[in-house]
Design a protein around this motif. Structure first.
Motif, short mmCIF file in Angstrom:
data_model
loop_
_atom_site.label_atom_id
_atom_site.label_comp_id
_atom_site.label_asym_id
_atom_site.label_seq_id
_atom_site.Cartn_x
_atom_site.Cartn_y
_atom_site.Cartn_z
N GLU A 82 38.83 36.83 49.50
CA GLU A 82 37.68 36.70 48.61
C GLU A 82 37.87 37.61 47.39
N ALA A 83 37.44 37.10 46.25
CA ALA A 83 37.51 37.87 45.02
C ALA A 83 36.19 37.71 44.27
N PRO A 84 35.86 38.64 43.37
CA PRO A 84 34.63 38.48 42.58
C PRO A 84 34.67 37.19 41.77
N SER A 85 33.51 36.58 41.59
CA SER A 85 33.43 35.39 40.76
C SER A 85 33.71 35.75 39.30
N LEU A 86 33.90 34.73 38.48
CA LEU A 86 34.16 34.97 37.07
C LEU A 86 32.99 35.71 36.41
N ARG A 87 31.78 35.32 36.74
CA ARG A 87 30.62 36.00 36.16
C ARG A 87 30.53 37.45 36.65
N GLU A 88 30.89 37.65 37.91
CA GLU A 88 30.86 39.00 38.46
C GLU A 88 31.87 39.90 37.74
N VAL A 89 33.05 39.36 37.47
CA VAL A 89 34.05 40.13 36.73
C VAL A 89 33.55 40.43 35.32
N ALA A 90 33.02 39.40 34.66
CA ALA A 90 32.59 39.57 33.28
C ALA A 90 31.45 40.56 33.13
N SER A 91 30.53 40.56 34.09
CA SER A 91 29.35 41.43 34.01
C SER A 91 29.58 42.81 34.60
N GLY A 92 30.70 43.01 35.28
CA GLY A 92 30.91 44.26 35.98
C GLY A 92 30.03 44.42 37.19
N GLY A 93 29.46 43.28 37.65
CA GLY A 93 28.60 43.31 38.83
C GLY A 93 27.19 43.80 38.58
N ARG A 94 26.81 43.90 37.31
CA ARG A 94 25.48 44.41 36.98
C ARG A 94 24.69 43.37 36.22
N ASP A 95 23.37 43.43 36.36
CA ASP A 95 22.48 42.51 35.68
C ASP A 95 22.04 43.08 34.34
N HIS A 96 22.89 42.96 33.33
CA HIS A 96 22.53 43.40 31.99
C HIS A 96 21.71 42.29 31.33
#
Length: 384
Positions: A82-96
């Motif tokens: 398993e790897a972080p999703s593309l959005r997870e990578v792009a956002s750094g895992g935070r809800d900005h």
């Protein structure tokens, strides 16, 4: 440029594909957001990807967007991990709420640089693209030719790949207005221009629309004086100047205005137009111009009629060019990349044209509607 249509009866490879086979190579032309997203998506399915970017990006640049909206938490790689999703990578895992473009780009680029299946090449200007039944290639300005199983154009609205995919309709059309984008460190401003915490958002004045935000600085602090100040100013009054400077010819945008290319008389003209704008933003925009921190981008729009041709495909702003006012550009680039990955699941090199047709079937109508949704705003704002 030339483009030879591969046979529609290309041999289909064994569906059990060895993802460690180095012949599974893809070329992505363009190393901005859509190019990096697509490279990460293909690498997660086991493809060896070379990303070619003609420029070298550095410093604080670009506008701002939201990367976390609707993100998936994980995706399954070709090796079962398993790897972080593309959005997870792009956002750094935070809800900005929103973030500077350069931070999202930095995360995606770092993830791509860390992936052993991705090669990043800067200062790699592509001058030609071609294909045959069993391969596709790009030629670089240095004379080097790079060959792979497929080529994906992620090289923006003036894409060099697009004419090979869609020769009958290959130019994005000038929408009649300009977007000034600027960023600078708040510490570069006089203290009287430091912003109250709530002083950002959207402002309209005359024939301009301003989107403005202050972000946490490089040290993570959101205290006044530590932040990064960014703005995107929609300007409907610079059409004559764009044509005079050769930035727009006919209905085609030739290039953006980099800071060094903005003549002093145009800066004076824009500054005069800000005379009645609310403070402190009028003064901040003038300061950004003086410090060479502003880029001018004539807005173009392109409604695609196709996204693929044989072993060539388009994603992001190479495929569909909406006004940024839709707020959909990044989301659609993520959708493009995820659709490419889904279409290529289990595909071998002989399956490339069929996989790309699956991608087009899923995405074409959606992106056509997305671009068309912003054209009403463009006509109204530009007065055309």
């Amino acid at each position: 440029m030339h483009s030879i249509r591969p046979s529609e009866t290309s041999a289909t490879a064994d569906r059990t594909v060895d993802r460690t086979d180095s012949s599974h190579r893809a070329i992505v032309v363009g190393g901005s957001l859509s190019g990096l997203l697509t490279a990460l998506a293909l690498a997660s399915d086991g493809w060896h990807v070379t990303v070619l970017e003609r420029a070298v990006r550095h410093g604080i640049q670009g506008a701002f967007l939201r990367a976390a909206r609707g993100r998936r938490r994980t995706m399954l790689r070709f090796d079962g991990t398993e790897a972080p999703s593309l959005r997870e990578v792009a956002s750094g895992g935070r809800d900005h709420s929103v973030e500077p473009w350069f931070r999202i780009h930095g995360r995606l680029r770092a993830a791509a640089a860390a992936d052993p299946l991705i090669e990043l090449r800067d200062r790699a200007a592509v001058v030609d693209v071609g294909q045959a039944d069993d391969s596709a290639w790009v030629d670089l300005a240095t004379g080097e030719r790079i060959t792979a199983a497929l080529v994906i154009g992620a090289d923006g609205h003036r894409s060099i790949v697009r004419p090979c995919v869609s020769p009958e309709a290959s130019h994005a059309r000038y929408a009649g207005y300009l977007l000034w984008v600027g960023s600078l460190h708040e510490a570069e401003l006089p203290e009287e221009l430091w912003l109250p915490e709530s002083d950002d958002g959207v402002m309209e004045w005359g024939r301009g629309i301003l989107f403005a935000h202050a972000f946490a600085g490089d040290d993570g602090s959101s205290a006044p004086g530590h932040r990064i100040v960014s703005f995107a100013l929609y300007d409907a009054d610079r059409g004559p100047a764009m044509r005079r400077l050769g930035v727009v010819e006919g209905t085609v945008v030739q290039h953006s205005l980099r800071p060094a290319d903005i003549p002093a008389d145009l800066v004076t003209e824009v500054a005069a137009g800000l005379a009645e704008w609310p403070q402190p933003w009028a003064a901040i925009i003038r300061a950004a111009f003086r410090r060479g921190r502003v880029t001018g981008t004539p807005i173009a729009e392109f409604v695609p009629t196709r996204l693929v041709h044989g072993r060539l495909a388009l994603v992001g702003n190479a495929a569909h060019v909406p006004t940024p006012m839709t707020g959909s550009g990044f989301d659609e680039s993520v959708e493009d990349a995820e659709s490419i990955r889904t279409a290529f699941a289990g595909a071998g090199t002989g399956d490339v044209p069929a996989a790309l047709r699956r991608y087009e079937a899923e995405r074409l109508m959606a992106v056509q509607r997305m671009v068309e949704s912003g054209q009403g705003f463009s006509r109204s704002f530009a007065g055309s």
